[in-house]
Design a protein around this motif. Structure first.
Motif, PDB file in Angstrom:
ATOM      1  N   LEU A  15      41.185 140.587 -25.837  1.00 20.22           N
ATOM      2  CA  LEU A  15      40.541 140.546 -27.152  1.00 20.22           C
ATOM      3  C   LEU A  15      40.652 141.886 -27.874  1.00 20.22           C
ATOM      4  N   GLN A  18      43.307 142.406 -30.352  1.00 26.05           N
ATOM      5  CA  GLN A  18      43.159 141.740 -31.644  1.00 26.05           C
ATOM      6  C   GLN A  18      42.220 142.484 -32.593  1.00 26.05           C
ATOM      7  N   TYR A  22      40.782 141.285 -36.656  1.00 30.26           N
ATOM      8  CA  TYR A  22      39.499 140.614 -36.863  1.00 30.26           C
ATOM      9  C   TYR A  22      38.361 141.629 -36.820  1.00 30.26           C
ATOM     10  N   ILE A  27      34.810 139.478 -32.828  1.00 29.07           N
ATOM     11  CA  ILE A  27      35.363 139.586 -31.474  1.00 29.07           C
ATOM     12  C   ILE A  27      34.240 139.655 -30.441  1.00 29.07           C
ATOM     13  N   PHE A  30      32.769 136.155 -30.171  1.00 26.95           N
ATOM     14  CA  PHE A  30      33.765 135.308 -29.515  1.00 26.95           C
ATOM     15  C   PHE A  30      33.756 135.569 -28.014  1.00 26.95           C
ATOM     16  N   TYR A  31      33.752 136.837 -27.642  1.00 24.70           N
ATOM     17  CA  TYR A  31      33.710 137.207 -26.225  1.00 24.70           C
ATOM     18  C   TYR A  31      32.431 136.686 -25.564  1.00 24.70           C
ATOM     19  N   ILE A  54      44.266 132.437 -27.278  1.00 27.18           N
ATOM     20  CA  ILE A  54      43.326 133.372 -27.901  1.00 27.18           C
ATOM     21  C   ILE A  54      43.583 133.510 -29.398  1.00 27.18           C
ATOM     22  N   ASN A  55      44.838 133.643 -29.790  1.00 29.19           N
ATOM     23  CA  ASN A  55      45.142 133.816 -31.212  1.00 29.19           C
ATOM     24  C   ASN A  55      44.683 132.613 -32.032  1.00 29.19           C
ATOM     25  N   LEU A  58      40.756 132.476 -32.081  1.00 30.50           N
ATOM     26  CA  LEU A  58      40.186 133.489 -32.973  1.00 30.50           C
ATOM     27  C   LEU A  58      40.365 133.090 -34.441  1.00 30.50           C
ATOM     28  N   LYS A  59      41.539 132.589 -34.767  1.00 31.41           N
ATOM     29  CA  LYS A  59      41.807 132.163 -36.137  1.00 31.41           C
ATOM     30  C   LYS A  59      40.846 131.048 -36.546  1.00 31.41           C
ATOM     31  N   TRP A  61      37.917 130.412 -35.189  1.00 35.44           N
ATOM     32  CA  TRP A  61      36.566 130.994 -35.196  1.00 35.44           C
ATOM     33  C   TRP A  61      36.320 131.669 -36.552  1.00 35.44           C
TER      34      TRP A  61
END
Length: 76
Positions: A15, A18, A22, A27, A30-31, A54-55, A58-59, A61
């Motif tokens: 993460l 990234q 973001y 992050i 998300f984690y 993950i990508n 995250l997008k 999210w």
């Protein structure tokens, strides 16, 4: 439990790659969500998924956040 902590650290490193894409709060949230596990669980939430990119996650999210995140977040 030692193994899950090691995998949590590895997930956090993925993460961290990234962080330029973001907001930090996104992050962190998300984690917190995807690394969740019960006291007797051997897997984190994300490890229980049949597929996990993950990508993409995250997008999604970020898209579902309704503008709740910005780059001015500072942790308490």
């Amino acid at each position: 439990k030692e193994k899950i902590n090691k995998r949590k650290t590895e997930f956090k490193k993925l993460l961290a790659e990234q962080q330029d894409n973001y907001p930090k709060q996104l992050i962190d949230d998300f984690y917190g969500y995807w690394s969740e596990h019960g006291p007797k669980d051997k897997k984190m939430r994300y490890e229980k998924q049949t597929s996990f990119d993950i990508n993409r996650r995250l997008k999604n999210w970020m898209n579902k956040s309704n503008g709740n995140y910005n780059n001015t977040y500072t942790p308490i």
